[in-house]
Design a protein around this motif. Structure first.
Motif, PDB file in Angstrom:
ATOM      1  N   GLU A  30       0.833  -1.208   0.000  1.00 50.68           N
ATOM      2  CA  GLU A  30       0.000   0.000   0.000  1.00 50.68           C
ATOM      3  C   GLU A  30       0.866   1.256   0.000  1.00 50.68           C
ATOM      4  N   LEU A  31       0.440   2.256  -0.781  1.00 51.33           N
ATOM      5  CA  LEU A  31       1.045   3.583  -0.735  1.00 51.33           C
ATOM      6  C   LEU A  31       0.127   4.488   0.071  1.00 51.33           C
ATOM      7  N   LEU A  32       0.620   4.959   1.209  1.00 58.33           N
ATOM      8  CA  LEU A  32      -0.152   5.819   2.095  1.00 58.33           C
ATOM      9  C   LEU A  32       0.463   7.211   2.090  1.00 58.33           C
ATOM     10  N   LYS A 188       5.294   2.766  -7.614  1.00 58.26           N
ATOM     11  CA  LYS A 188       4.079   1.952  -7.568  1.00 58.26           C
ATOM     12  C   LYS A 188       4.360   0.542  -8.092  1.00 58.26           C
ATOM     13  N   LYS A 189       5.146   0.453  -9.156  1.00 60.12           N
ATOM     14  CA  LYS A 189       5.513  -0.839  -9.729  1.00 60.12           C
ATOM     15  C   LYS A 189       6.309  -1.673  -8.723  1.00 60.12           C
ATOM     16  N   LEU A 190       7.267  -1.047  -8.045  1.00 60.05           N
ATOM     17  CA  LEU A 190       8.078  -1.753  -7.054  1.00 60.05           C
ATOM     18  C   LEU A 190       7.239  -2.208  -5.860  1.00 60.05           C
ATOM     19  N   VAL A 191       6.283  -1.374  -5.464  1.00 56.07           N
ATOM     20  CA  VAL A 191       5.383  -1.741  -4.368  1.00 56.07           C
ATOM     21  C   VAL A 191       4.625  -3.017  -4.708  1.00 56.07           C
ATOM     22  N   THR A 192       4.131  -3.095  -5.932  1.00 53.37           N
ATOM     23  CA  THR A 192       3.383  -4.273  -6.377  1.00 53.37           C
ATOM     24  C   THR A 192       4.273  -5.499  -6.459  1.00 53.37           C
ATOM     25  N   ASP A 213      -2.864   5.026  -2.480  1.00 53.46           N
ATOM     26  CA  ASP A 213      -4.001   4.125  -2.263  1.00 53.46           C
ATOM     27  C   ASP A 213      -4.920   4.688  -1.184  1.00 53.46           C
ATOM     28  N   ARG A 214      -4.317   5.266  -0.162  1.00 49.88           N
ATOM     29  CA  ARG A 214      -5.059   5.926   0.905  1.00 49.88           C
ATOM     30  C   ARG A 214      -4.308   7.181   1.318  1.00 49.88           C
ATOM     31  N   GLY A 227      -8.707   8.181   4.477  1.00 47.70           N
ATOM     32  CA  GLY A 227      -9.534   7.460   3.519  1.00 47.70           C
ATOM     33  C   GLY A 227      -8.901   7.398   2.146  1.00 47.70           C
ATOM     34  N   LYS A 228      -9.662   6.910   1.184  1.00 49.44           N
ATOM     35  CA  LYS A 228      -9.204   6.838  -0.198  1.00 49.44           C
ATOM     36  C   LYS A 228      -9.213   8.232  -0.812  1.00 49.44           C
TER      37      LYS A 228
END
Length: 259
Positions: A30-32, A188-192, A213-214, A227-228
């Motif tokens: 998750e990216l917060l 984002k790619k690395l997070v996934t 993401d949030r 939240g989102k």
């Protein structure tokens, strides 16, 4: 299941409560985004998670371990990496040597600033540079790189620690719009791929709304919304406290409708 749980975190400077009892969670993959106006307590919160500041109250549980009271190096060794608002690299070393130095640190190996790390895990360092699109510049000194490329090298350095959590302080500061989007798309790619968590602060709202993401929003040291992105954009309290008239959110909303 949450990777990190922050509970009732507090920090004061003199009589001023910079962070006042905030709580939030962060999950793997998750990216917060941690956002708020100037003086909201973002940097203080960020630096407590990283160990640069010690919390006066509360708890930061990461992967079941308490981070409050630990030094930054101890937190690094728990697979928590960090990038900085102003990119941190050794300008006199080559790109690949910078990553090799990070691999030495991750492996708890001693090194000398006067002795090159050229033989240490070069292939692994090149692999990390390949992931961030910098392998072709591996043998160039960092001092000659464009700023956007330095940011990519810094990301490769952070990845050398095989982080479960990556802390990114203003990751796109000083970058052109295309560079900002390229860097965050890569993150984002690395997070996934790695199923790691990212906590990041950011002033560029286009970046926040495109990649988070949030979101959690602070104002005067307190958490006022969580939240989102679409929930935060439409939150009246956030619009009033953080953005005043809410025109920034309306602009973002319209740009997405056009897209």
């Amino acid at each position: 299941m949450s990777l990190m749980q922050v509970s009732n975190l507090g920090k004061s400077f003199g009589g001023v409560k910079a962070v006042d009892g905030i709580s939030f969670e962060l999950r793997a993959g998750e990216l917060l985004a941690l956002i708020g106006p100037n003086g909201a307590g973002k940097s203080t919160t960020f630096n407590m998670v990283n160990g640069q500041l010690k919390a006066d109250a509360g708890s930061i549980l990461f992967d079941g371990k308490e981070l409050v009271g630990l030094k930054p190096r101890e937190i690094w060794r728990l697979s928590v990496s960090r990038t900085f608002q102003i990119a941190e690299t050794f300008a006199s070393l080559t790109v690949v040597e910078n990553v090799q130095m990070a691999l030495l640190s991750a492996d708890h190996r001693l090194f000398s600033m006067w002795r090159k790390a050229a033989a240490y895990k070069r292939d692994e360092a090149l692999g990390l540079l390949e992931q961030v699109g910098m392998a072709a510049q591996a043998d160039r000194p960092c001092s000659v790189l464009a700023y956007g490329d330095v940011k990519r090298v810094e990301l490769a350095i952070a990845m050398a620690n095989k982080p479960k959590l990556l802390l990114m302080d203003e990751p796109t500061a000083g970058m052109a719009p295309r560079e900002r989007n390229d860097l965050m798309a890569l993150t984002k790619k690395l997070v996934t791929e790695r199923n790691m968590a990212v906590l990041f602060t950011e002033h560029s709202m286009d970046v926040v709304f495109a990649y988070a993401d949030r979101m959690i929003v602070l104002a005067r040291g307190r958490l006022i919304a969580e939240g989102k992105p679409h929930e935060i954009r439409d939150d009246p309290k956030v619009q009033e406290v953080y953005f005043g008239s809410g025109k920034t959110f309306e602009k973002l909303k319209k740009s997405r409708e056009v897209a």
